[in-house]
Design an enzyme around this catalytic site. Structure first.
Site, mmCIF file in Angstrom:
data_model
loop_
_atom_site.group_PDB
_atom_site.id
_atom_site.type_symbol
_atom_site.label_atom_id
_atom_site.label_comp_id
_atom_site.label_asym_id
_atom_site.label_seq_id
_atom_site.Cartn_x
_atom_site.Cartn_y
_atom_site.Cartn_z
ATOM 1 N N ARG A 122 0.684 -1.087 -0.208
ATOM 2 C CA ARG A 122 -0.182 0.400 0.084
ATOM 3 C C ARG A 122 0.797 0.994 0.375
ATOM 4 O O ARG A 122 1.878 0.912 0.268
ATOM 5 C CB ARG A 122 -1.161 -0.059 1.068
ATOM 6 C CG ARG A 122 -2.109 -1.300 1.713
ATOM 7 C CD ARG A 122 -2.705 -1.058 2.885
ATOM 8 N NE ARG A 122 -2.967 -2.301 2.834
ATOM 9 C CZ ARG A 122 -2.800 -3.711 4.072
ATOM 10 N NH1 ARG A 122 -1.414 -3.669 4.213
ATOM 11 N NH2 ARG A 122 -3.568 -4.209 3.591
ATOM 12 N N LYS A 172 -1.985 -2.301 8.473
ATOM 13 C CA LYS A 172 -3.687 -2.085 8.957
ATOM 14 C C LYS A 172 -3.518 -3.100 9.545
ATOM 15 O O LYS A 172 -2.441 -4.262 9.547
ATOM 16 C CB LYS A 172 -4.158 -2.477 7.298
ATOM 17 C CG LYS A 172 -6.035 -1.849 6.983
ATOM 18 C CD LYS A 172 -6.037 -2.333 5.890
ATOM 19 C CE LYS A 172 -7.698 -1.931 5.945
ATOM 20 N NZ LYS A 172 -8.285 -1.328 4.271
#
Length: 454
Positions: free
Chosen positions: A278, A303
């Site tokens: 990401r 995350k």
């Protein structure tokens, strides 16, 4: 104790010296703005709104509107400096900003520079967070969930919007929660708002059940979510040729003032695709997260609070080695905790916003995305492409992708395989290989193709 304004104006001289301004013109502009501000402040016993208004009024005769607003930024930073050094007890602009419950100072300056400062400041006022009739129980729930270890970032946004709506509509304060939600649902007619309202109803039901377990659970309505899903853009799957073209564009990226930037963008793009990172994970990489001997990189606490160690191919590690060597030659910090992607001009790491802007610009320059606007392929589609192209490669080498999906989910940092399935976009090539595998493996198991026995 307040020690500014000082007659000798030593604080202005010290502040200018601390800035290290290179341009003589910049030093002149700063000095003019700060000296004019002190000329006005010396006439007031207290540094407050009246002093700010008087300075803006006096400067209107000297500077144009745009120039005057630009000079307010200089005064803003100087007031922060005075507050940090203890020369003043409070920053009057920050006081007004906090009174309006906003996050930036420039709207306050614009309001003060308007024809009706008091009216403009009143229009700036925003409701206090969780200040409505349901604010207390909503705030307690957010604290509870975060204490349990959840990040809980999206849900407070829904609650704050609803709380702000209730504060701006005081007539609803005494109404039942169902009536409040009906008015909130009718406030906007968009699909996203309807979906958010449905999520909010479920969340408020959960909050109320925590306080009173006798309340029956609410049955969810899937319709708003399905309506929103209809407008989602289908991910764009970059082909290996597209990725190679983007890498070539990144290597030749124009950056005369920052020679390391093209190689930085090239390495960012390489990791975003090859490791499926990401943009926030790319930006948070530290120099010490790269293990050149072991051929791995460490992605820390991203995350779902996950940390994972990712093995990379030798070719990718060789490119990382080349980038780290170039990074060292330009004088970047060698502290293992320093940002891997180092900004030459600011001597700091690239932010995730900067990473996204640079990589999207490469996509535009490669002709895969329009020069302007949000249409076309996205940066996050690199992560989708990594998954699809990896599965295609497994099919080509005779590997059953179903056996490897748990490993792929771990590599991507997902909680389970269900999150990874979202990234599997069915393309023509993927469909062809899946059909071929069924023909070779599945059809004989079902007896297809055999002659029917009498």
């Amino acid at each position: 104790m307040t020690i500014w304004p000082d007659p000798e104006r030593l604080l202005i001289a010290r502040y200018l010296a601390s800035l290290g301004l290179r341009s003589p013109n910049s030093r002149t502009y700063y000095k003019q703005a700060l000296n004019s501000f002190q000329d006005v402040a010396e006439r007031y016993a207290e540094l407050g709104k009246d002093a700010l208004l008087a300075w803006l009024q006096a400067s209107s005769a000297v500077w144009a509107v745009t120039t005057r607003l630009h000079r307010t930024r200089i005064v803003d930073r100087f007031l922060d400096y005075l507050l940090e050094t203890g020369a003043i007890e409070r920053n009057p602009v920050v006081v007004l900003r906090d009174a309006c419950n906003i996050k930036q100072c420039m709207p306050v300056w614009r309001a003060l520079a308007s024809r009706d400062p008091d009216g403009a400041l009143a229009e700036l006022h925003q409701p206090r967070s969780f200040g409505g009739v349901l604010g207390e129980i909503m705030a307690e729930h957010v604290v509870l969930m975060r204490n349990r270890g959840y990040k809980y970032t999206a849900q407070p946004v829904w609650l704050l919007r609803f709380d702000r709506f209730l504060q701006l509509n005081p007539a609803l304060q005494d109404q039942p929660i169902g009536v409040m939600l009906e008015h909130w649902s009718a406030a906007k007619k968009t699909r996203n708002h309807a979906n958010e309202c449905e999520k909010l109803k479920r969340l408020l039901g959960k909050i109320l059940r925590h306080r009173d377990p006798s309340i029956p659970p609410r049955r969810p309505d899937p319709h708003p979510g399905k309506e929103v899903a209809k407008q989602w853009r289908k991910p764009h799957i970059y082909t290996p040729a597209d990725v190679r073209h983007m890498l070539d564009i990144a290597r030749s990226y124009p950056s005369p003032r920052a020679p390391l930037r093209p190689l930085s963008i090239y390495t960012m793009l390489l990791l975003a695709y090859c490791a499926g990172l990401r943009r926030s994970e790319v930006a948070r990489l530290d120099l010490g997260d790269v293990d050149l001997q072991g051929g791995t990189i460490t992605i820390r606490l991203t995350k779902f609070y996950k940390t994972r160690i990712l093995p990379l191919p030798d070719t990718v590690m060789a490119e990382l080695q080349a980038y780290i060597d170039a990074r060292r030659r330009v004088g970047a910090s060698q502290d293992p905790r320093s940002g891997l992607f180092w900004h030459e001009q600011r001597s700091a790491r690239y932010t995730k916003q900067a990473v996204a802007w640079l990589l999207v610009d490469v996509i535009r320059r490669a002709g895969l995305k329009p020069p302007q606007g949000r249409t076309g392929p996205r940066l996050h589609d690199l992560r989708h492409s990594m998954v699809v192209n990896r599965i295609l490669e497994w099919y080509r080498t005779g590997i059953n992708p179903q056996d490897r999906l748990p490993f792929l989910a771990t590599y991507l940092g997902h909680r389970d395989i269900n999150s990874t399935l979202v990234y599997i976009t069915v393309t023509q090539n993927l469909l062809h290989y899946a059909n071929e595998r069924f023909r070779v493996v599945g059809a004989p198991c079902l007896g297809l193709g055999r002659e029917v026995q009498p």
